[in-house]
Design an enzyme around this catalytic site. Structure first.
Site, PDB file in Angstrom:
ATOM      1  N   PRO A  90       0.807  -1.227   0.000  1.00  0.00           N
ATOM      2  CA  PRO A  90       0.000   0.000   0.000  1.00  0.00           C
ATOM      3  C   PRO A  90       0.837   1.272   0.000  1.00  0.00           C
ATOM      4  O   PRO A  90       0.359   2.331  -0.420  1.00  0.00           O
ATOM      5  CB  PRO A  90      -0.828  -0.114   1.294  1.00  0.00           C
ATOM      6  CG  PRO A  90      -0.865  -1.561   1.591  1.00  0.00           C
ATOM      7  CD  PRO A  90       0.446  -2.116   1.118  1.00  0.00           C
ATOM      8  N   GLU A 117       0.302  -7.696   8.620  1.00  0.00           N
ATOM      9  CA  GLU A 117       0.423  -6.253   8.830  1.00  0.00           C
ATOM     10  C   GLU A 117       1.534  -5.604   8.010  1.00  0.00           C
ATOM     11  O   GLU A 117       1.611  -4.385   7.930  1.00  0.00           O
ATOM     12  CB  GLU A 117       0.665  -5.958  10.319  1.00  0.00           C
ATOM     13  CG  GLU A 117      -0.552  -6.192  11.191  1.00  0.00           C
ATOM     14  CD  GLU A 117      -1.723  -5.298  10.808  1.00  0.00           C
ATOM     15  OE1 GLU A 117      -1.502  -4.105  10.558  1.00  0.00           O
ATOM     16  OE2 GLU A 117      -2.860  -5.808  10.759  1.00  0.00           O
ATOM     17  N   ARG A 154      -2.129  -7.804 -21.635  1.00  0.00           N
ATOM     18  CA  ARG A 154      -2.903  -7.401 -22.818  1.00  0.00           C
ATOM     19  C   ARG A 154      -2.108  -6.474 -23.738  1.00  0.00           C
ATOM     20  O   ARG A 154      -2.491  -6.255 -24.887  1.00  0.00           O
ATOM     21  CB  ARG A 154      -4.211  -6.753 -22.392  1.00  0.00           C
ATOM     22  CG  ARG A 154      -4.050  -5.420 -21.687  1.00  0.00           C
ATOM     23  CD  ARG A 154      -5.364  -4.950 -21.061  1.00  0.00           C
ATOM     24  NE  ARG A 154      -6.468  -5.035 -21.994  1.00  0.00           N
ATOM     25  CZ  ARG A 154      -6.727  -4.133 -22.941  1.00  0.00           C
ATOM     26  NH1 ARG A 154      -5.908  -3.101 -23.079  1.00  0.00           N
ATOM     27  NH2 ARG A 154      -7.755  -4.256 -23.750  1.00  0.00           N
ATOM     28  N   ASP A 169      -6.982   2.351 -26.175  1.00  0.00           N
ATOM     29  CA  ASP A 169      -7.686   2.225 -24.899  1.00  0.00           C
ATOM     30  C   ASP A 169      -7.640   3.527 -24.117  1.00  0.00           C
ATOM     31  O   ASP A 169      -6.729   4.335 -24.263  1.00  0.00           O
ATOM     32  CB  ASP A 169      -7.031   1.133 -24.032  1.00  0.00           C
ATOM     33  CG  ASP A 169      -7.474  -0.247 -24.451  1.00  0.00           C
ATOM     34  OD1 ASP A 169      -8.507  -0.359 -25.112  1.00  0.00           O
ATOM     35  OD2 ASP A 169      -6.768  -1.209 -24.109  1.00  0.00           O
TER      36      ASP A 169
END
Length: 249
Positions: A90, A117, A154, A169
């Site tokens: 994160p 954690e 992709r 895209d």
């Protein structure tokens, strides 16, 4: 391309990694994916991979040893490939289309999916990138790794049936994609814009560009702040601002 995934839950990858674009890439031998449980590389009889942090603190940390050993085995199995090792965290740099494009240029990606954690800080010395899917916290890194793998694979040559698909895209061009339509030309009173049916490719291209700008201006104006607009795009954007202003009056 070769991809290795280190996880405590390898079964999470059994379905998604064999379906759709990723599955087809594997079938075409354009992609090789290996998923390993780094618990199998733990050096203690209980196969534990986490422990309490020195100095105290909430929760448990992933230990460095099992991940180090798993990475060592991967290197032994493929010593000829240069590896980009990605830690799902994160606190890492936020994943975006530009990063997916960078990853698609690599020959071997390794994703480390965390749990608990956090990580023993020494794990960070084993990686090349620390990456986050976004400003929120997931239970583990598996879903984030799947998203990053999908966005990357992709973009590989010959993976998509239409080579222009990836190039046009949303986010690849710097703009959100313009509205698109298919048959029938009219449905329940809703019609396809006439410009798309008249066969004039120049007018169609201009409409598509303008509507990409419009959608970006309305939904993601922050994308325009860092984008260099050419003369035509500036003209269209000025028209869009006036049109949207008039529509609100």
């Amino acid at each position: 391309m070769k991809i290795d995934v280190l996880t405590l839950f390898p079964r999470m990858f059994e379905g998604p990694m064999g379906e759709s674009i990723i599955g087809k890439a594997v079938e075409k031998n354009l992609l090789e994916i290996n998923v390993s449980n780094f618990r199998d590389h733990s050096d203690n009889k209980h196969q534990s991979v986490d422990d309490y942090p020195y100095g105290g603190g909430a929760g448990m940390l992933l230990k460095v040893q099992p991940i180090y050993e798993n990475l060592r085995r991967i290197e032994e199995a493929s010593p000829e490939t240069k590896k980009r090792v990605i830690l799902l965290d994160p606190a890492g740099k936020q994943f975006d289309q530009k990063m997916a494009e960078e990853f698609s240029e690599e020959e071997h990606l390794v994703f480390i999916c965390g749990h608990y954690e956090g990580y023993d800080e020494r794990i960070r010395s084993l990686v090349t990138d620390e990456v986050s899917l976004g400003d929120y916290v997931l239970t583990g890194g598996e879903l984030g790794a799947m998203v990053m793998i999908d966005a990357t694979v992709r973009l590989l040559p010959d993976v998509l049936g239409n080579k222009l698909s990836a190039q046009t895209d949303s986010h690849s061009t710097g703009l959100l994609e313009h509205p698109q339509y298919t048959r029938p030309a009219e449905f329940n009173g809703m019609s396809v814009p006439e410009v798309l049916t008249n066969g004039n490719h120049k007018l169609i291209a201009e409409w598509q560009l303008k509507e990409s700008l419009r959608r970006t201006y309305l939904r993601r104006p922050d994308m325009l702040e860092t984008m260099e607009l050419d003369t035509e795009m500036k003209k269209f954007l000025a028209e869009i601002i006036e049109e949207e202003k008039s529509a609100k009056e």
